[in-house]
Design an enzyme around this catalytic site. Structure first.
Site, PDB file in Angstrom:
ATOM      1  N   ARG A 263      -5.421  -1.904   9.003  1.00  0.00           N
ATOM      2  CA  ARG A 263      -6.563  -2.755   8.643  1.00  0.00           C
ATOM      3  C   ARG A 263      -6.091  -3.870   7.713  1.00  0.00           C
ATOM      4  O   ARG A 263      -5.018  -3.800   7.130  1.00  0.00           O
ATOM      5  CB  ARG A 263      -7.668  -1.922   8.000  1.00  0.00           C
ATOM      6  CG  ARG A 263      -7.229  -1.143   6.788  1.00  0.00           C
ATOM      7  CD  ARG A 263      -8.395  -0.477   6.063  1.00  0.00           C
ATOM      8  NE  ARG A 263      -7.868   0.397   5.029  1.00  0.00           N
ATOM      9  CZ  ARG A 263      -7.660   1.708   5.175  1.00  0.00           C
ATOM     10  NH1 ARG A 263      -7.958   2.303   6.305  1.00  0.00           N
ATOM     11  NH2 ARG A 263      -7.133   2.415   4.194  1.00  0.00           N
TER      12      ARG A 263
ATOM     13  N   ASP B 112       0.824  -1.196   0.000  1.00  0.00           N
ATOM     14  CA  ASP B 112       0.000   0.000   0.000  1.00  0.00           C
ATOM     15  C   ASP B 112       0.868   1.260   0.000  1.00  0.00           C
ATOM     16  O   ASP B 112       2.013   1.232   0.447  1.00  0.00           O
ATOM     17  CB  ASP B 112      -0.919  -0.009   1.224  1.00  0.00           C
ATOM     18  CG  ASP B 112      -2.152   0.864   1.025  1.00  0.00           C
ATOM     19  OD1 ASP B 112      -2.372   1.332  -0.109  1.00  0.00           O
ATOM     20  OD2 ASP B 112      -2.873   1.079   2.004  1.00  0.00           O
TER      21      ASP B 112
ATOM     22  N   ARG C 176       0.000   9.395  -9.545  1.00  0.00           N
ATOM     23  CA  ARG C 176      -0.062   8.129  -8.814  1.00  0.00           C
ATOM     24  C   ARG C 176       0.622   6.971  -9.542  1.00  0.00           C
ATOM     25  O   ARG C 176       1.265   6.124  -8.918  1.00  0.00           O
ATOM     26  CB  ARG C 176      -1.525   7.739  -8.563  1.00  0.00           C
ATOM     27  CG  ARG C 176      -2.319   8.699  -7.698  1.00  0.00           C
ATOM     28  CD  ARG C 176      -3.785   8.274  -7.640  1.00  0.00           C
ATOM     29  NE  ARG C 176      -3.911   6.876  -7.278  1.00  0.00           N
ATOM     30  CZ  ARG C 176      -3.824   6.425  -6.029  1.00  0.00           C
ATOM     31  NH1 ARG C 176      -3.648   7.252  -5.039  1.00  0.00           N
ATOM     32  NH2 ARG C 176      -3.941   5.133  -5.781  1.00  0.00           N
TER      33      ARG C 176
ATOM     34  N   ASN D 229       1.403   3.377  -2.793  1.00  0.00           N
ATOM     35  CA  ASN D 229       2.020   3.774  -4.067  1.00  0.00           C
ATOM     36  C   ASN D 229       1.607   5.184  -4.465  1.00  0.00           C
ATOM     37  O   ASN D 229       2.434   6.001  -4.875  1.00  0.00           O
ATOM     38  CB  ASN D 229       1.603   2.827  -5.197  1.00  0.00           C
ATOM     39  CG  ASN D 229       2.174   1.434  -5.032  1.00  0.00           C
ATOM     40  OD1 ASN D 229       2.953   1.183  -4.113  1.00  0.00           O
ATOM     41  ND2 ASN D 229       1.784   0.526  -5.907  1.00  0.00           N
TER      42      ASN D 229
ATOM     43  N   HIS E 268       3.080   3.313  -8.686  1.00  0.00           N
ATOM     44  CA  HIS E 268       2.889   1.907  -9.078  1.00  0.00           C
ATOM     45  C   HIS E 268       4.133   1.404  -9.810  1.00  0.00           C
ATOM     46  O   HIS E 268       4.603   0.299  -9.577  1.00  0.00           O
ATOM     47  CB  HIS E 268       1.663   1.763  -9.993  1.00  0.00           C
ATOM     48  CG  HIS E 268       0.370   2.154  -9.327  1.00  0.00           C
ATOM     49  ND1 HIS E 268       0.054   1.756  -8.053  1.00  0.00           N
ATOM     50  CD2 HIS E 268      -0.689   2.897  -9.759  1.00  0.00           C
ATOM     51  CE1 HIS E 268      -1.147   2.233  -7.727  1.00  0.00           C
ATOM     52  NE2 HIS E 268      -1.619   2.935  -8.741  1.00  0.00           N
TER      53      HIS E 268
ATOM     54  N   TRP F 291       3.076   7.844  -2.117  1.00  0.00           N
ATOM     55  CA  TRP F 291       4.519   7.982  -2.356  1.00  0.00           C
ATOM     56  C   TRP F 291       4.751   8.926  -3.531  1.00  0.00           C
ATOM     57  O   TRP F 291       5.587   9.824  -3.467  1.00  0.00           O
ATOM     58  CB  TRP F 291       5.131   6.607  -2.643  1.00  0.00           C
ATOM     59  CG  TRP F 291       6.605   6.637  -2.888  1.00  0.00           C
ATOM     60  CD1 TRP F 291       7.590   6.533  -1.939  1.00  0.00           C
ATOM     61  CD2 TRP F 291       7.264   6.776  -4.151  1.00  0.00           C
ATOM     62  NE1 TRP F 291       8.820   6.606  -2.537  1.00  0.00           N
ATOM     63  CE2 TRP F 291       8.653   6.753  -3.888  1.00  0.00           C
ATOM     64  CE3 TRP F 291       6.824   6.919  -5.466  1.00  0.00           C
ATOM     65  CZ2 TRP F 291       9.607   6.875  -4.905  1.00  0.00           C
ATOM     66  CZ3 TRP F 291       7.769   7.039  -6.479  1.00  0.00           C
ATOM     67  CH2 TRP F 291       9.143   7.021  -6.200  1.00  0.00           C
TER      68      TRP F 291
ATOM     69  N   ASN G 109     -10.363  -3.121  -5.920  1.00  0.00           N
ATOM     70  CA  ASN G 109      -9.573  -2.187  -6.737  1.00  0.00           C
ATOM     71  C   ASN G 109     -10.173  -1.942  -8.125  1.00  0.00           C
ATOM     72  O   ASN G 109      -9.840  -0.951  -8.781  1.00  0.00           O
ATOM     73  CB  ASN G 109      -8.120  -2.670  -6.897  1.00  0.00           C
ATOM     74  CG  ASN G 109      -7.274  -2.465  -5.654  1.00  0.00           C
ATOM     75  OD1 ASN G 109      -6.337  -3.233  -5.396  1.00  0.00           O
ATOM     76  ND2 ASN G 109      -7.587  -1.447  -4.861  1.00  0.00           N
TER      77      ASN G 109
ATOM     78  N   ARG H 272       2.252  -4.866   6.568  1.00  0.00           N
ATOM     79  CA  ARG H 272       1.377  -3.868   5.947  1.00  0.00           C
ATOM     80  C   ARG H 272       2.155  -2.560   5.830  1.00  0.00           C
ATOM     81  O   ARG H 272       2.695  -2.062   6.813  1.00  0.00           O
ATOM     82  CB  ARG H 272       0.134  -3.685   6.813  1.00  0.00           C
ATOM     83  CG  ARG H 272      -0.772  -2.555   6.409  1.00  0.00           C
ATOM     84  CD  ARG H 272      -2.001  -3.044   5.691  1.00  0.00           C
ATOM     85  NE  ARG H 272      -2.527  -1.998   4.841  1.00  0.00           N
ATOM     86  CZ  ARG H 272      -3.750  -1.986   4.330  1.00  0.00           C
ATOM     87  NH1 ARG H 272      -4.568  -2.989   4.574  1.00  0.00           N
ATOM     88  NH2 ARG H 272      -4.145  -1.015   3.561  1.00  0.00           N
TER      89      ARG H 272
HETATM   90  C1  IPE Z   1      -1.234   0.201  -3.588  1.00  0.00           C
HETATM   91  O1  IPE Z   1      -1.048   1.578  -3.552  1.00  0.00           O
HETATM   92  C2  IPE Z   1      -1.353  -0.329  -5.003  1.00  0.00           C
HETATM   93  C3  IPE Z   1      -2.635  -0.973  -5.330  1.00  0.00           C
HETATM   94  C4  IPE Z   1      -3.661  -1.074  -4.525  1.00  0.00           C
HETATM   95  C5  IPE Z   1      -2.766  -1.528  -6.662  1.00  0.00           C
HETATM   96  P1  IPE Z   1      -2.286   2.567  -3.573  1.00  0.00           P
HETATM   97  O2  IPE Z   1      -2.627   2.869  -4.995  1.00  0.00           O
HETATM   98  O3  IPE Z   1      -3.402   2.032  -2.749  1.00  0.00           O
HETATM   99  O4  IPE Z   1      -1.670   3.871  -2.890  1.00  0.00           O
HETATM  100  P2  IPE Z   1      -2.385   4.884  -1.908  1.00  0.00           P
HETATM  101  O5  IPE Z   1      -3.012   4.096  -0.798  1.00  0.00           O
HETATM  102  O6  IPE Z   1      -3.414   5.610  -2.715  1.00  0.00           O
HETATM  103  O7  IPE Z   1      -1.279   5.770  -1.424  1.00  0.00           O
HETATM  104 MG    MG Z   2      -4.113   2.329  -0.835  1.00  0.00          MG
END
Ligand code: IPE
Ligand code: MG
Length: 237
Positions: free
Chosen positions: A176, A2, A15, A4, A19, A7, A50, A170
């Site tokens: 969670r 979690d 975003r 990505n 990834h 970051w 997702n 996590r």
């Molecule tokens: C995890 O990072 C990647 C996937 C769920 C595919 P997120 O995309 O959930 O990153 P945040 O939580 O928005 O920072």
């Molecule tokens: Mg996330």
């Protein structure tokens, strides 16, 4: 895996760059685990929930998945890693699914570590899918309802060979479970780190393992002081 998006956004980027960078964390974590002798690593790559994300992000993630499944083949082979997908794999776009199947085939003889990618995965859907198939077997007379115990149910999970994880990590500080391996993690130790997945590398992995090594695992039992501690006690009993 979690954080990505956070970051990337924290660095003024979109975003998807999070990834993309996260793939490097997948490679480093997988390689380090395999080298350290970890037998099983399961990465929560994409949940059933997702699919609700914006279409463009989902499309990017599926393209990234396909690229990953091709580009990482040499690294998987080099580290003796067998790759398997778990989840509602039929939901995955056809080209990515075909690539997954091919990577599974190419790595099927590897015996060092099993890397499971949870894709279109949800624990509740896993249990619902398992219950449906189990009910079909009862109706068809292949199974008696009174025979059903924990091990029977396990046999209907996406991959019955998935061992109960010793440690669940996590990232990005969330407290969670998000519908991940609910059946399998009953006695797993948790480690939550504030580090976002793209920044989770060897150092953070070692920190998680150090934390884990200091835990005392009782599995609901009691450990007396003159007996070996933690998992050793489990083996001794
Ligand atoms: C995890 O990072 C990647 C996937 C769920 C595919 P997120 O995309 O959930 O990153 P945040 O939580 O928005 O920072
Ligand atoms: Mg996330």
């Amino acid at each position: 895996m979690d954080g990505n998006g956070r970051w990337a956004e924290g660095r003024g980027m979109r975003r998807i760059f999070g990834h993309r960078e996260g793939v490097n964390s997948v490679r480093e974590t997988t390689t380090e685990c395999a080298r350290m002798g970890v037998k099983s690593l399961t990465l929560y790559a994409f949940s059933v929930e997702n699919w609700k994300r914006p279409r463009a992000e989902v499309r990017y993630l599926m393209r990234l998945l396909r690229r990953y499944l091709i580009d990482e083949r040499p690294t998987l082979m080099e580290n003796d890693v067998r790759l398997l997908g778990i989840g509602r794999l039929a939901d995955i776009p056809e080209d990515a699914l075909a690539t997954l199947r091919e990577t599974e085939r190419l790595t099927s003889e590897n015996r060092g570590m099993v890397l499971r990618l949870a894709l279109s995965y949800g624990s509740r859907t896993e249990l619902a899918d398992a219950s449906r198939r189990l009910a079909e077997d009862v109706l068809a007379g292949r199974l008696k309802s009174e025979e059903i115990d924990e091990e029977t149910l396990r046999a209907y999970l996406y991959d019955p060979e998935t061992p109960d994880p010793d440690l669940l990590i996590r990232t990005a500080g969330e407290m969670r479970l998000s519908n991940f391996l609910l059946w399998q993690i009953s006695y797993s130790e948790f480690h939550v780190t504030d580090v976002c997945w793209p920044a989770f590398r060897r150092e953070q992995l070692l920190e998680a393992l150090r934390c884990y090594a200091a835990r005392e695992r009782r599995f609901g039992g009691l450990i007396q002081d003159d007996k070996p501690k933690g998992i050793e006690a489990e083996r001794a009993s």
